[in-house]
Design a protein around this motif. Structure first.
Motif, mmCIF file in Angstrom:
data_model
loop_
_atom_site.group_PDB
_atom_site.id
_atom_site.type_symbol
_atom_site.label_atom_id
_atom_site.label_comp_id
_atom_site.label_asym_id
_atom_site.label_seq_id
_atom_site.Cartn_x
_atom_site.Cartn_y
_atom_site.Cartn_z
ATOM 1 N N SER A 1 0.800 -1.185 0.078
ATOM 2 C CA SER A 1 0.004 0.037 0.024
ATOM 3 C C SER A 1 0.800 1.282 0.028
ATOM 4 C CB SER A 1 -0.909 -0.117 1.262
ATOM 5 O OG SER A 1 -0.209 -0.213 2.294
ATOM 6 N N SER A 2 2.020 1.121 0.411
ATOM 7 C CA SER A 2 2.799 2.426 0.552
ATOM 8 C C SER A 2 3.394 2.988 -0.780
ATOM 9 C CB SER A 2 4.273 2.352 1.558
ATOM 10 O OG SER A 2 4.892 1.193 1.052
ATOM 11 N N LYS B 1 9.977 -12.318 5.184
ATOM 12 C CA LYS B 1 8.984 -11.184 5.474
ATOM 13 C C LYS B 1 7.312 -11.566 4.980
ATOM 14 C CE LYS B 1 7.955 -6.277 4.188
ATOM 15 N NZ LYS B 1 8.242 -5.387 3.148
ATOM 16 N N LEU B 2 7.335 -12.335 4.202
ATOM 17 C CA LEU B 2 6.078 -12.315 3.457
ATOM 18 C C LEU B 2 5.284 -13.377 4.030
ATOM 19 C CD1 LEU B 2 7.121 -11.982 -0.188
ATOM 20 C CD2 LEU B 2 6.211 -10.031 1.332
ATOM 21 N N ARG B 3 4.136 -12.973 4.452
ATOM 22 C CA ARG B 3 3.122 -13.952 5.164
ATOM 23 C C ARG B 3 2.501 -15.102 4.724
ATOM 24 N NH1 ARG B 3 3.716 -8.492 5.078
ATOM 25 N NH2 ARG B 3 3.140 -7.212 6.849
ATOM 26 N N GLU C 1 -0.211 -14.036 1.560
ATOM 27 C CA GLU C 1 0.840 -13.686 0.592
ATOM 28 C C GLU C 1 1.657 -14.876 -0.321
ATOM 29 O OE1 GLU C 1 3.002 -11.023 2.911
ATOM 30 O OE2 GLU C 1 2.384 -9.343 1.861
HETATM 31 P P1 AFP Z 1 4.527 -3.150 2.236
HETATM 32 O O1 AFP Z 1 2.898 -3.783 2.199
HETATM 33 O O2 AFP Z 1 4.924 -3.229 3.813
HETATM 34 O O3 AFP Z 1 4.715 -2.236 1.349
HETATM 35 O O4 AFP Z 1 5.257 -4.369 1.829
HETATM 36 C C1 AFP Z 1 5.180 -4.912 0.505
HETATM 37 C C2 AFP Z 1 5.532 -6.568 0.860
HETATM 38 O O5 AFP Z 1 4.907 -7.146 1.520
HETATM 39 C C3 AFP Z 1 5.567 -7.245 -0.728
HETATM 40 O O6 AFP Z 1 4.448 -6.609 -1.560
HETATM 41 C C4 AFP Z 1 6.897 -6.819 -1.358
HETATM 42 O O7 AFP Z 1 7.289 -7.812 -2.043
HETATM 43 C C5 AFP Z 1 7.907 -6.830 -0.242
HETATM 44 O O8 AFP Z 1 7.067 -6.434 0.970
HETATM 45 C C6 AFP Z 1 9.109 -5.956 -0.639
HETATM 46 O O9 AFP Z 1 10.013 -5.756 0.641
HETATM 47 P P2 AFP Z 1 11.272 -5.296 0.495
HETATM 48 O O10 AFP Z 1 11.107 -3.726 0.480
HETATM 49 O O11 AFP Z 1 11.890 -5.630 1.901
HETATM 50 O O12 AFP Z 1 12.002 -5.864 -0.448
#
Ligand code: AFP
Length: 281
Positions: A88-89, A221-223, A227
């Motif tokens: 979303s950012s 990082k990804l859930r 995701e």
């Molecule tokens: P946000 O939802 O916090 O913007 O993160 C997006 C995300 O979950 C995924 O869509 C991207 O592939 C990934 O994070 C990007 O993460 P990095 O900036 O750490 O590569």
């Protein structure tokens, strides 16, 4: 299932509208993973919850934006795990964002997935569904309806490389792997939104998207529920593969709703390379 796809389409129209015309600033809330929520995340979540709450076949909803699942219909069949507005950012810098949906039965393990859907909000709004009918892409028309465009299939090998995560925190074997793709002519395509990045690889026929374990995020990082599992399902149905380095992603279990995992999605050849590079990890 079709009524769920219809609800996703109705939600997508409303979400597209708020992305275009409403406040994209930060709220004062944090989600379960500790990210400060944008107003857009909160609004998108409300839109989806409202549409899904009209559907009797849905038993429960689990949103990336909520700490706990929310029960809907005791006798419902499906559990839906969704990320209302992934990346979303990126709306602030006018790049594409997306919504992701996993449609599960019985539980939230990878093997419980029955179908997956995502929507990309970009210059065009597109929806991709993956189920027993394959992977199908639809595009929003002037009549505010989604029209079938084509079936999506991955080639056995592609040309695009989307490497996620903070590079200084990559492990040595991962650095070598990413570098070896570039040495073999792959081109960098990474926007920071997994929906448009994975969509691009699918549309262009193949490549590799990675979000590895890093020294700061050992479980990635990804859930899983919101995701990773849905996209693993889409990639497999399109003829590609998806692993965590060693194990097929859809064979992973989910212990906590907000569990994360390292993940690699791609064409078969690229995933073979990931497997051999991670074999001695
Ligand atoms: P946000 O939802 O916090 O913007 O993160 C997006 C995300 O979950 C995924 O869509 C991207 O592939 C990934 O994070 C990007 O993460 P990095 O900036 O750490 O590569």
């Amino acid at each position: 299932m079709l009524e769920i796809y219809d609800a996703i389409q109705r939600s997508a129209l409303k979400i597209q509208d708020i992305i275009a015309f409403e406040d994209s600033g930060y709220s004062e809330n944090q989600n379960a993973t500790g990210d400060t929520q944008l107003e857009l995340d909160i609004q998108s979540d409300k839109i989806i919850e409202k549409e899904f709450s009209k559907i009797s076949s849905i038993k429960e909803l689990a949103s990336e934006e909520k700490e706990l699942p929310c029960p809907l219909n005791k006798n419902g069949k499906y559990l839906i795990g969704y990320d209302p507005l992934d990346g979303s950012s990126l709306a602030d810098v006018n790049l594409s964002v997306g919504s992701i949906f996993g449609i599960y039965e019985n539980g939230y393990d990878g093997n419980d997935l029955k179908a997956a859907v995502y929507v990309v909000y970009g210059p065009r709004v597109e929806m991709v569904t993956a189920d027993e009918n394959g992977v199908r892409m639809y595009r929003l028309g002037k009549d505010k309806r989604f029209h079938f465009v084509k079936e999506l299939k991955l080639n056995d090998k592609g040309k695009l490389n989307s490497p996620g995560g903070t590079q200084k925190n990559w492990k040595t074997n991962h650095k070598k792997l990413v570098e070896s793709f570039f040495e073999n002519g792959y081109r960098l395509r990474y926007s920071g939104g997994m929906v448009p990045d994975l969509h691009q690889i699918l549309i262009k026929g193949g490549g590799i998207f990675s979000y590895p374990a890093t020294t700061d995020l050992p479980k990635g990082k990804l859930r899983k529920i919101f995701e990773v599992f849905p996209f693993a399902f889409v990639y497999e149905k399109a003829g590609g593969a998806a692993i965590d380095g060693a194990t097929r992603l859809l064979d992973l279990k989910c212990e906590q709703i907000h569990d994360t995992t390292p993940c690699f999605f791609g064409s078969k050849e690229e995933i073979k390379k990931v497997r051999s590079s991670y074999a001695y990890d």
